[in-house]
Design an enzyme around this catalytic site. Structure first.
Site, PDB file in Angstrom:
ATOM      1  N   GLY A 272     -10.312  31.187  -2.712  1.00 27.46           N
ATOM      2  CA  GLY A 272     -10.124  29.856  -3.310  1.00 27.46           C
ATOM      3  C   GLY A 272     -10.298  28.747  -2.286  1.00 27.46           C
TER       4      GLY A 272
ATOM      5  N   ILE B  42      -8.134  26.654  -0.697  1.00 35.79           N
ATOM      6  CA  ILE B  42      -7.303  26.643   0.513  1.00 35.79           C
ATOM      7  C   ILE B  42      -7.545  27.910   1.327  1.00 35.79           C
ATOM      8  CG2 ILE B  42      -4.909  26.716   1.332  1.00 35.79           C
ATOM      9  CD1 ILE B  42      -4.466  24.711  -1.170  1.00 35.79           C
TER      10      ILE B  42
ATOM     11  N   ASP C  29      -8.884  38.847  -4.344  1.00 41.15           N
ATOM     12  CA  ASP C  29      -8.992  37.708  -5.265  1.00 41.15           C
ATOM     13  C   ASP C  29      -9.518  38.211  -6.605  1.00 41.15           C
ATOM     14  OD1 ASP C  29      -9.431  34.310  -4.461  1.00 41.15           O
ATOM     15  OD2 ASP C  29      -9.655  35.111  -6.497  1.00 41.15           O
TER      16      ASP C  29
ATOM     17  N   ASN D  29     -10.451  31.810 -10.470  1.00 40.41           N
ATOM     18  CA  ASN D  29     -10.574  30.365 -10.215  1.00 40.41           C
ATOM     19  C   ASN D  29     -11.588  30.092  -9.118  1.00 40.41           C
ATOM     20  OD1 ASN D  29      -9.917  27.687 -10.700  1.00 40.41           O
ATOM     21  ND2 ASN D  29      -8.338  27.642  -9.118  1.00 40.41           N
TER      22      ASN D  29
ATOM     23  N   SER E 190       4.791  24.781  -2.624  1.00 38.22           N
ATOM     24  CA  SER E 190       4.299  23.473  -3.058  1.00 38.22           C
ATOM     25  C   SER E 190       5.414  22.438  -3.032  1.00 38.22           C
ATOM     26  CB  SER E 190       3.746  23.597  -4.490  1.00 38.22           C
ATOM     27  OG  SER E 190       3.614  22.332  -5.097  1.00 38.22           O
TER      28      SER E 190
ATOM     29  N   THR F  73       6.032  20.479  -5.160  1.00 35.41           N
ATOM     30  CA  THR F  73       6.590  20.302  -6.518  1.00 35.41           C
ATOM     31  C   THR F  73       7.915  21.043  -6.670  1.00 35.41           C
ATOM     32  OG1 THR F  73       5.252  22.172  -7.229  1.00 35.41           O
ATOM     33  CG2 THR F  73       4.378  19.968  -7.670  1.00 35.41           C
TER      34      THR F  73
ATOM     35  N   TYR G 259       4.820  25.900 -13.443  1.00 35.90           N
ATOM     36  CA  TYR G 259       4.082  26.202 -12.189  1.00 35.90           C
ATOM     37  C   TYR G 259       5.019  26.029 -11.003  1.00 35.90           C
ATOM     38  CZ  TYR G 259       1.629  24.987  -7.946  1.00 35.90           C
ATOM     39  OH  TYR G 259       1.249  24.913  -6.623  1.00 35.90           O
TER      40      TYR G 259
ATOM     41  N   LYS H 227       6.886  28.693  -8.088  1.00 34.39           N
ATOM     42  CA  LYS H 227       6.885  28.533  -6.620  1.00 34.39           C
ATOM     43  C   LYS H 227       8.322  28.591  -6.089  1.00 34.39           C
ATOM     44  CE  LYS H 227       2.467  27.982  -5.746  1.00 34.39           C
ATOM     45  NZ  LYS H 227       1.707  28.979  -4.973  1.00 34.39           N
TER      46      LYS H 227
ATOM     47  N   VAL I 237      -7.279   5.150 -13.645  1.00 36.00           N
ATOM     48  CA  VAL I 237      -6.088   5.059 -12.783  1.00 36.00           C
ATOM     49  C   VAL I 237      -4.878   5.269 -13.681  1.00 36.00           C
ATOM     50  CG1 VAL I 237      -4.725   3.533 -11.289  1.00 36.00           C
ATOM     51  CG2 VAL I 237      -7.244   3.516 -11.170  1.00 36.00           C
ATOM     52  N   PHE I 238      -4.181   6.390 -13.486  1.00 34.69           N
ATOM     53  CA  PHE I 238      -3.085   6.752 -14.401  1.00 34.69           C
ATOM     54  C   PHE I 238      -1.822   5.943 -14.084  1.00 34.69           C
ATOM     55  CE2 PHE I 238      -5.840   9.582 -16.134  1.00 34.69           C
ATOM     56  CZ  PHE I 238      -5.970  10.849 -15.573  1.00 34.69           C
TER      57      PHE I 238
HETATM   58  C1  WQD Z   1      -2.508  12.297  -7.534  1.00 38.61           C
HETATM   59  C2  WQD Z   1      -2.278  10.911  -8.102  1.00 38.61           C
HETATM   60  C3  WQD Z   1      -2.187  10.833 -10.478  1.00 38.61           C
HETATM   61  C4  WQD Z   1      -6.349  11.871 -11.253  1.00 38.61           C
HETATM   62  C5  WQD Z   1      -1.203  18.095  -8.070  1.00 38.61           C
HETATM   63  C6  WQD Z   1      -0.278  19.167  -8.483  1.00 38.61           C
HETATM   64  C7  WQD Z   1       0.415  19.728  -7.294  1.00 38.61           C
HETATM   65  C8  WQD Z   1      -0.570  20.139  -6.250  1.00 38.61           C
HETATM   66  C9  WQD Z   1      -1.554  19.028  -5.922  1.00 38.61           C
HETATM   67  C10 WQD Z   1      -0.611  22.511  -6.444  1.00 38.61           C
HETATM   68  C11 WQD Z   1      -1.300  10.921  -9.261  1.00 38.61           C
HETATM   69  C12 WQD Z   1      -3.371  10.017  -9.956  1.00 38.61           C
HETATM   70  C13 WQD Z   1      -5.137  11.600 -10.640  1.00 38.61           C
HETATM   71  C14 WQD Z   1      -7.060  10.822 -11.905  1.00 38.61           C
HETATM   72  C15 WQD Z   1      -5.324   9.285 -11.272  1.00 38.61           C
HETATM   73  N1  WQD Z   1      -1.212  21.310  -6.680  1.00 38.61           N
HETATM   74  N2  WQD Z   1      -4.645  10.323 -10.640  1.00 38.61           N
HETATM   75  N3  WQD Z   1      -6.510   9.560 -11.878  1.00 38.61           N
HETATM   76  O1  WQD Z   1      -0.505  15.419  -9.411  1.00 38.61           O
HETATM   77  O2  WQD Z   1       0.127  14.721  -7.049  1.00 38.61           O
HETATM   78  O3  WQD Z   1      -0.447  17.065  -7.495  1.00 38.61           O
HETATM   79  O4  WQD Z   1      -2.129  18.598  -7.145  1.00 38.61           O
HETATM   80  O5  WQD Z   1       0.298  22.728  -5.694  1.00 38.61           O
HETATM   81  O6  WQD Z   1       1.155  20.827  -7.742  1.00 38.61           O
HETATM   82  O7  WQD Z   1       0.701  18.581  -9.309  1.00 38.61           O
HETATM   83  O8  WQD Z   1      -2.232  15.365  -7.551  1.00 38.61           O
HETATM   84  O9  WQD Z   1      -4.524  14.553  -7.419  1.00 38.61           O
HETATM   85  O10 WQD Z   1      -3.609  15.277  -9.685  1.00 38.61           O
HETATM   86  O11 WQD Z   1      -2.816  13.155  -8.633  1.00 38.61           O
HETATM   87  O12 WQD Z   1      -4.853   8.133 -11.265  1.00 38.61           O
HETATM   88  O13 WQD Z   1      -8.150  11.002 -12.500  1.00 38.61           O
HETATM   89  O14 WQD Z   1      -3.505  10.408  -8.603  1.00 38.61           O
HETATM   90  O15 WQD Z   1      -1.566  10.153 -11.550  1.00 38.61           O
HETATM   91  O16 WQD Z   1      -0.510   9.759  -9.177  1.00 38.61           O
HETATM   92  P1  WQD Z   1      -0.689  15.549  -7.949  1.00 38.61           P
HETATM   93  P2  WQD Z   1      -3.375  14.632  -8.353  1.00 38.61           P
END
Ligand code: WQD
Length: 334
Positions: free
Chosen positions: A13, A15, A33, A37, A127, A129, A151, A155, A219-220
């Site tokens: 993968g 990483i 693997d 994915n 993670s 999280t 998820y 972890k 931008v969320f």
């Molecule tokens: C980052 C920021 C979004 C997409 C995730 C997993 C985490 C880890 C890393 C496994 C947030 C914003 C995103 C977009 C946006 N994976 N965004 N528009 O959610 O911090 O972490 O990936 O371990 O477990 O949760 O990363 O890159 O999805 O989002 O505005 O099209 O960018 O809202 O604030 P996240 P992300």
């Protein structure tokens, strides 16, 4: 004397591939693997970066004990870097049983093989999280609250399984590395993150806007209580993350340890867009939309523990990350 091998579960993968190319002796790596994915073309990509043989990869489901054990009958495994697992937060909310079954059985099987075949060291891909909705900077001494998705629960539970195993195996060395937001690509441009379908994560999506695959970035949310209203994350170059694994490999210690692996620096969504535009000269159109369910306002590491104890710290900047990510994206489009 047979060479002692490093087994990377999920090693083909994003990483895992960057860890393999960072090993001092990549020929000591064995990858297990199931390719759920990634694809086997990753082997050819690895060969463009390091000397690597196809027979170092064993396609198998780590959650299938019988198949997984075959590896230990053929190879003397000294260290396991356990990365295998389903990892989409949103998907885990919709499919909790699939995530608990797959991810927890994988960790359980890793520990069963450590026990049966006297594996000495384990590095677990955890993670940030696992901290759940707590205020940044996240610190390893924090109590882990109930997280916001299955998820992250897998972890946190895996960490506890490993810690309990260590309690009855005092000679064993185990380290959980809590990744913040791994991003970017190997500077060669031959390996990087290849999302399947529409990218969930921010930087891969920005890359696809830059290459014209997507018209603009959503931008969320721009109503967070942050300096520019957008959410803040701790983006760490995947080569820094790989380097942290090499540091742990070179510094085994009996017992159980937990380290954050981040930069300690918070970057907002709009900061990242600006850094990408500055690093690449490519304009990224954006549209502000509603917040994404489950997102935290801020997730940044207190990255001091691994530095204090092992002298390790991240080296690459957001600009380095954006340059390497864009270089990889351009390689993909060729
Ligand atoms: C980052 C920021 C979004 C997409 C995730 C997993 C985490 C880890 C890393 C496994 C947030 C914003 C995103 C977009 C946006 N994976 N965004 N528009 O959610 O911090 O972490 O990936 O371990 O477990 O949760 O990363 O890159 O999805 O989002 O505005 O099209 O960018 O809202 O604030 P996240 P992300």
């Amino acid at each position: 004397m047979e060479t002692k091998k490093v087994l990377l579960t999920g090693g083909l993968g994003y990483i895992g591939s960057h860890i393999v190319v960072s090993l001092s002796d990549p020929s000591s790596a064995i990858i297990a693997d199931d390719c759920s994915n990634c694809d086997l073309k990753q082997i050819d990509r690895l060969k463009q970066v390091i000397p690597f043989e196809k027979n170092q990869v064993i396609v198998c489901d780590v959650a299938d004990l019988e198949a997984f054990e075959e590896i230990f009958k053929k190879h003397k495994i000294e260290t396991i870097i356990h990365l295998a697992g389903y990892k989409a937060v949103g998907e885990s909310v919709k499919q909790p049983l699939a995530y608990y079954t797959n991810n927890l059985n994988a960790t359980l099987n890793v520990l069963k093989m450590c026990n049966k075949y006297d594996v000495k060291h384990l590095i677990f891909s955890s993670s940030a999280t696992v901290y759940g909705p707590q205020s940044s900077p996240m610190d390893e001494s924090m109590t882990l609250l109930k997280t916001t998705n299955p998820y992250a629960e897998t972890k946190a539970i895996s960490e506890r399984m490993i810690e309990d195993y260590c309690l009855v195996h005092p000679e064993f060395s185990a380290t959980s590395l809590r990744y913040f937001n791994p991003v970017g690509a190997h500077p060669s441009g031959f390996i990087g993150e290849i999302p399947s379908g529409i990218p969930n994560n921010l930087l891969p999506y920005v890359q696809q806007v830059a290459s014209g695959k997507r018209p603009y970035l959503n931008v969320f949310g721009k109503d967070y209580e942050t300096k520019d209203g957008t959410a803040i994350r701790d983006y760490i170059h995947v080569m820094d993350l790989a380097d942290a694994h090499v540091c742990i490999l070179n510094n085994p210690k009996q017992g159980y340890r937990v380290y954050n692996v981040g930069t300690g620096v918070g970057t907002s969504v709009l900061d990242l867009v600006k850094a990408f535009e500055k690093a690449t000269g490519v304009k990224i159109p954006t549209e502000v939309t509603h917040r994404r369910a489950g997102d935290l306002q801020e997730s940044v590491a207190n990255a001091s523990k691994i530095n204090k104890e092992l002298g390790w710290k991240s080296r690459y900047s957001i600009e380095d990350i954006c340059k390497d990510a864009w270089n990889f994206e351009k390689h993909q489009s060729n």
